[in-house]
Write an enzyme that holds these catalytic residues in place. Structure first.
Site, PDB file in Angstrom:
ATOM      1  CE  LYS A  19      35.126  36.794  29.039  1.00  0.00           C
ATOM      2  NZ  LYS A  19      35.293  36.682  30.494  1.00  0.00           N
ATOM      3  NE  ARG A  93      32.807  42.228  31.358  1.00  0.00           N
ATOM      4  CZ  ARG A  93      33.792  41.828  30.593  1.00  0.00           C
ATOM      5  NH1 ARG A  93      33.674  41.817  29.292  1.00  0.00           N
ATOM      6  NH2 ARG A  93      34.912  41.424  31.144  1.00  0.00           N
ATOM      7  NE  ARG A 127      44.463  37.429  32.630  1.00  0.00           N
ATOM      8  CZ  ARG A 127      43.209  37.721  32.352  1.00  0.00           C
ATOM      9  NH1 ARG A 127      42.490  36.916  31.610  1.00  0.00           N
ATOM     10  NH2 ARG A 127      42.658  38.811  32.845  1.00  0.00           N
ATOM     11  NE  ARG A 160      43.335  42.173  31.878  1.00  0.00           N
ATOM     12  CZ  ARG A 160      42.173  41.621  31.546  1.00  0.00           C
ATOM     13  NH1 ARG A 160      42.104  40.772  30.551  1.00  0.00           N
ATOM     14  NH2 ARG A 160      41.077  41.912  32.219  1.00  0.00           N
ATOM     15  NE  ARG A 171      38.727  41.689  35.837  1.00  0.00           N
ATOM     16  CZ  ARG A 171      39.842  41.036  35.533  1.00  0.00           C
ATOM     17  NH1 ARG A 171      40.954  41.273  36.214  1.00  0.00           N
ATOM     18  NH2 ARG A 171      39.857  40.181  34.547  1.00  0.00           N
TER      19      ARG A 171
END
Ligand code: ATP
Ligand code: MG
Length: 226
Positions: A19, A93, A127, A160, A171
């Site tokens: 996203k 969300r 990431r 993160r 998640r």
């Protein structure tokens, strides 16, 4: 006076579906404002605001933060950009968040990034993030020019806390249970496409448009005479 129409879009997809990356490209190409709920929460954590400190454990455990907290935060922030076209990333969300948004703004388009969970799990472990800007890199397919540093500012990148395999699983569960119903919510309230109108309705709408154009013409003549 030339009135420019404001365009309002939401980008959705499971955690790690891209996203942030896709939003960056869309806002650059189409000149939209970008607001990411995750970036906003992380900025609050970094600045050690009361809200940031309260929400940190929720986020680190891979749970969603409470609806009323995030809705208030986002809707307040949106007041700064509501004269422009925007793209919302990470909000809404839950269905309750979508309803809060609907009460204030009408969304024109919902983009859904559909990525298999296996791909997501692989992606998230490689990431890296530039925290101040929200720019995202991936050492496998979108690496920074210099390892560990942001391309634009040269500042260090971070990983993160919630990108560990266990938190990612949590998640994805939250996504399935709470966020997927939002897609259904938007599908159900989609406006009918013009081409789906019946023949009878088409004739009716043409007739209405014709009458309105005549009324407008008369109105113009009237104004001209004044
Ligand atoms: P990605 O950024 O890779 O798409 P993500 O969507 O899980 O992954 P963020 O959008 O950055 O990550 O959000 C990080 C965390 O912040 C979420 O796991 C959640 O705890 C919290 N959060 C962000 N947006 C919301 C929201 N709209 N409602 C509730 N919690 C949120
Ligand atoms: Mg994000």
């Amino acid at each position: 006076m030339l009135l420019q129409r404001i365009f309002r879009a939401v980008i959705m997809g499971p955690p790690g579906s891209g996203k942030g990356t896709v939003s960056g490209r869309i806002v650059k190409s189409f000149g939209l404002m970008h607001l990411s709920s995750g970036d906003l929460l992380r900025a609050n954590i970094k600045a050690k605001t009361e809200l940031g400190l309260l929400m940190k454990s929720c986020i680190d455990q891979g749970q969603l933060v409470p609806d009323d907290v995030i809705s208030r935060l986002i809707l307040t922030e949106m007041r700064n950009i509501d004269q422009s076209s925007w793209l919302l990333d990470g909000f809404p969300r839950t269905v309750s968040q979508a309803e809060s948004l609907d009460n204030v703004y009408s969304v024109d388009t919902v983009i859904n990034l559909d990525v298999p969970y296996q791909t997501i799990k692989q992606r998230l472990t490689s990431r890296w993030l530039h925290l101040p800007s929200g720019r995202v890199y991936n050492i496998d397919f979108n690496p920074p020019k210099i390892a560990g540093l942001d391309d634009v500012t040269g500042e260090p990148l971070i990983q993160r806390h919630d990108d560990t395999p266990e938190t990612v699983t949590r998640r994805l569960k939250a996504y399935e249970n709470q966020t997927q119903p939002v897609l259904e919510y938007y599908r159900c309230r989609r406006k009918p496409e013009p081409y789906k109108l019946s023949k009878k309705r088409n004739v009716l709408s043409l007739l209405t448009a014709f009458i309105f154009s005549k009324l407008k013409y008369l109105h113009m003549l009237y104004e001209h005479n004044m």
